[in-house]
Design an enzyme around this catalytic site. Structure first.
Site, PDB file in Angstrom:
ATOM      1  N   CYS A  61       6.010  20.134  31.914  1.00 44.62           N
ATOM      2  CA  CYS A  61       6.797  20.724  30.823  1.00 44.62           C
ATOM      3  C   CYS A  61       7.494  22.032  31.185  1.00 44.62           C
ATOM      4  O   CYS A  61       8.719  22.106  31.195  1.00 44.62           O
ATOM      5  CB  CYS A  61       5.888  20.966  29.619  1.00 44.62           C
TER       6      CYS A  61
HETATM    7  N1  NAD Z   1       1.757  16.107  29.542  1.00 43.18           N
HETATM    8  C1  NAD Z   1       1.874  16.990  28.569  1.00 43.18           C
HETATM    9  O1  NAD Z   1       1.026  17.863  28.425  1.00 43.18           O
HETATM   10  C2  NAD Z   1       3.036  16.968  27.584  1.00 43.18           C
HETATM   11  C3  NAD Z   1       2.978  17.812  26.488  1.00 43.18           C
HETATM   12  C4  NAD Z   1       4.005  17.799  25.555  1.00 43.18           C
HETATM   13  C5  NAD Z   1       5.103  16.969  25.763  1.00 43.18           C
HETATM   14  N2  NAD Z   1       5.178  16.159  26.859  1.00 43.18           N
HETATM   15  C6  NAD Z   1       6.330  15.287  26.967  1.00 43.18           C
HETATM   16  O2  NAD Z   1       5.952  13.951  26.679  1.00 43.18           O
HETATM   17  C7  NAD Z   1       6.682  13.043  27.483  1.00 43.18           C
HETATM   18  C8  NAD Z   1       5.722  12.161  28.259  1.00 43.18           C
HETATM   19  O3  NAD Z   1       4.966  12.981  29.134  1.00 43.18           O
HETATM   20  P1  NAD Z   1       3.613  12.506  29.798  1.00 43.18           P
HETATM   21  O4  NAD Z   1       3.000  13.732  30.365  1.00 43.18           O
HETATM   22  O5  NAD Z   1       2.820  11.663  28.871  1.00 43.18           O
HETATM   23  O6  NAD Z   1       4.190  11.577  30.974  1.00 43.18           O
HETATM   24  P2  NAD Z   1       3.347  10.557  31.888  1.00 43.18           P
HETATM   25  O7  NAD Z   1       4.131  10.421  33.155  1.00 43.18           O
HETATM   26  O8  NAD Z   1       1.926  10.945  31.932  1.00 43.18           O
HETATM   27  O9  NAD Z   1       3.408   9.194  31.093  1.00 43.18           O
HETATM   28  C9  NAD Z   1       4.564   8.486  30.884  1.00 43.18           C
HETATM   29  C10 NAD Z   1       4.216   7.006  30.883  1.00 43.18           C
HETATM   30  O10 NAD Z   1       5.416   6.306  30.560  1.00 43.18           O
HETATM   31  C11 NAD Z   1       5.458   5.136  31.373  1.00 43.18           C
HETATM   32  N3  NAD Z   1       6.843   4.688  31.419  1.00 43.18           N
HETATM   33  C12 NAD Z   1       7.844   5.142  32.194  1.00 43.18           C
HETATM   34  N4  NAD Z   1       8.981   4.465  31.923  1.00 43.18           N
HETATM   35  C13 NAD Z   1       8.692   3.575  30.956  1.00 43.18           C
HETATM   36  C14 NAD Z   1       9.430   2.613  30.265  1.00 43.18           C
HETATM   37  N5  NAD Z   1      10.739   2.424  30.520  1.00 43.18           N
HETATM   38  N6  NAD Z   1       8.793   1.886  29.340  1.00 43.18           N
HETATM   39  C15 NAD Z   1       7.483   2.067  29.084  1.00 43.18           C
HETATM   40  N7  NAD Z   1       6.722   2.959  29.707  1.00 43.18           N
HETATM   41  C16 NAD Z   1       7.317   3.712  30.631  1.00 43.18           C
HETATM   42  C17 NAD Z   1       4.875   5.578  32.683  1.00 43.18           C
HETATM   43  O11 NAD Z   1       4.433   4.476  33.446  1.00 43.18           O
HETATM   44  C18 NAD Z   1       3.723   6.479  32.222  1.00 43.18           C
HETATM   45  O12 NAD Z   1       2.533   5.754  32.021  1.00 43.18           O
HETATM   46  C19 NAD Z   1       7.589  13.895  28.339  1.00 43.18           C
HETATM   47  O13 NAD Z   1       8.838  14.015  27.728  1.00 43.18           O
HETATM   48  C20 NAD Z   1       6.918  15.237  28.347  1.00 43.18           C
HETATM   49  O14 NAD Z   1       7.836  16.289  28.552  1.00 43.18           O
HETATM   50  C21 NAD Z   1       4.143  16.142  27.761  1.00 43.18           C
END
Ligand code: NAD
Length: 434
Positions: free
Chosen positions: A271
């Site tokens: 992030c």
């Molecule tokens: N990790 C955090 O602490 C956090 C906190 C707040 C916001 N976010 C936001 O949330 C969003 C997700 O982050 P995350 O940390 O969970 O990411 P992540 O990489 O852990 O998980 C994303 C998942 O999406 C899957 N994916 C990718 N493309 C896909 C598709 N086309 N269809 C279905 N699944 C698909 C991936 O395989 C993965 O399992 C981002 O925008 C991030 O900025 C993350």
């Protein structure tokens, strides 16, 4: 249409589809299942489905038992997007990285939306949770959903509700973190409030999806800028022979108007190093330069080089150079007590040291094997932290202050310690603060 969907959400009979079962999507799926909703999780990565079916976690701070309980309550994972037709809600939790030119890469959001479009139907609500720039929901999702013939606000509903997960923080869980929600229309917002109302203790409505998108960016930019400020203060304080951690602790006794932020070896995680540049990119469309964001980025991204400078100076006092030294980096996760190493500054430090000829090793209880990364490759296993092993290194760098490390053992047995996290507060001739 709206009333029927709200009823289903309120009485728990709605089927919840979560797309992207990562750090954000998996805990959310577990929470919906816990409350009693039928949950279908979608991911393009088949290993997520395999793990969930086997009741095995793939995220350190989420226990197997939490997945097993969710599965027992009907949580299923699939790679088959046609199942999306069964869901009343589609919640998108896919990555939003930067591309090679450090510009927003919306391909995951767009690919996911396009993969879901054939299965969208009347009476569904779509919620985007991925962090992104203001306008994404209305500019990218709305026209795609409406291209299927559905009218948003009448047949189907669209909201933006940013995730505020803080992995590894034991003080908050998915349900106790208040959640922002903005709808494309007032009816969309009402559906959004029902979607989250039973799983999140406090849902905060805002007037539009853009406000919700900008709120998330303000939160993360606030952190990035303040960390940049405190990293700059650290460099100044160090030159003046002042311990920045003592200063922060003292300032934090002020009961108003001061929020403590802590310096470190640089910014990490999915992030804070990335999200601010989503706004930078979008602001250019309006002729605005986001100078605070750029400056904080510059200060924070210089921190690994600052640490290298301290390593070099420390080795010099032992009549050694980085070239040829054995250097152990403690902690490759980007923050303590998690196994997430996305954008971790530890890895940048390892890479810089290796380029200068050091023999680099690492120890991290959360990451027994150095994972595959896009930009870095290290064929390494986590080293055991024993007195004998520590003594073999010319320098030990505390890059991430996991609680599991035995800091007394480390100090006692290392030849030289570079402390980037303020672990050792009392001056010690073996320890250099960086
Ligand atoms: N990790 C955090 O602490 C956090 C906190 C707040 C916001 N976010 C936001 O949330 C969003 C997700 O982050 P995350 O940390 O969970 O990411 P992540 O990489 O852990 O998980 C994303 C998942 O999406 C899957 N994916 C990718 N493309 C896909 C598709 N086309 N269809 C279905 N699944 C698909 C991936 O395989 C993965 O399992 C981002 O925008 C991030 O900025 C993350």
């Amino acid at each position: 249409m709206k009333e029927q969907l709200i009823d289903k959400l309120n009485n728990g009979s709605a089927v919840i589809g979560i797309i992207g079962l990562g750090y954000v999507g998996l805990p959310l799926a577990i929470r919906y299942a816990e409350v009693g909703y039928k949950v279908i999780g979608f991911d393009i990565d088949a290993s997520k489905q395999t793990h969930i079916e086997a009741g095995k976690t793939y995220i350190k701070h989420i226990p197997d038992a939490a997945i097993q309980q969710a599965v027992a309550k009907g949580f299923e994972a699939t790679t088959d997007f046609s199942q999306a037709a069964k869901a009343d809600a589609l919640i998108l939790c896919v990555p939003t990285p930067l591309d090679n030119h450090r510009e927003p890469d919306l391909s995951f959001i767009i690919d996911t939306t396009e993969a879901l479009m054939p299965y969208m139907r009347k009476g569904q609500v779509v919620s985007l949770e991925s962090t992104t720039y203001p306008g994404t929901t209305e500019e990218e999702l709305l026209p795609r959903i409406e291209s299927t013939g559905l009218k948003v606000g009448e047949d189907a509903f669209l909201v933006y509700s940013p995730e505020r997960e803080d992995p590894g923080n034991p003080d908050f869980t998915t349900n106790t973190i208040p959640k922002i929600c903005g709808g494309v229309t007032q009816d969309c917002l009402e559906v959004g409030l029902a979607l989250y109302g039973r799983v999140i203790d406090t849902v905060v409505p805002v007037s539009s999806t853009k406000v919700a998108e900008m709120t998330k960016l303000l939160e993360n930019i606030h952190r990035a800028v303040n960390i940049g400020l405190v990293n700059e203060m650290k460099v100044v304080a160090d030159k003046m022979g002042i311990d920045i951690f003592e200063v922060i602790d003292a300032a934090a006794t002020k009961p108003f108007g001061f929020v403590p932020y802590y310096p470190g070896p640089g910014l990490g995680g999915h992030c804070i190093p990335i999200d601010p540049f989503y706004l930078t990119w979008k602001a250019r469309e309006y002729g605005i330069n986001t100078r605070f964001i750029e400056l904080a980025g510059e200060v924070n991204s210089n921190m690994p080089d600052y640490v290298i400078g301290k390593v070099s100076a420390g080795l010099n006092t032992h009549k050694k150079s980085i070239n040829g030294s054995r250097i152990l980096v403690l902690g490759i996760a980007y923050k303590k007590n998690v196994d997430d190493m996305r954008e971790s500054p530890s890895v940048e430090i390892m890479s810089l040291l290796q380029k200068q000829g050091a023999h680099v090793a690492y120890s991290d209880p959360y990451l027994p094997t150095f994972p595959k990364m896009r930009r870095y490759s290290f064929d390494l296993q986590s080293e055991d932290l024993t007195a004998e092993n520590l003594a073999t290194y010319d320098c030990v760098i505390i890059a991430t202050n996991h609680d599991d490390f035995d800091y007394e053992l480390i100090k006692k047995n290392s030849q030289l310690v570079i402390d980037t996290r303020g672990v050792y507060r009392k001056p010690d001739k073996k320890v250099i603060k960086a």
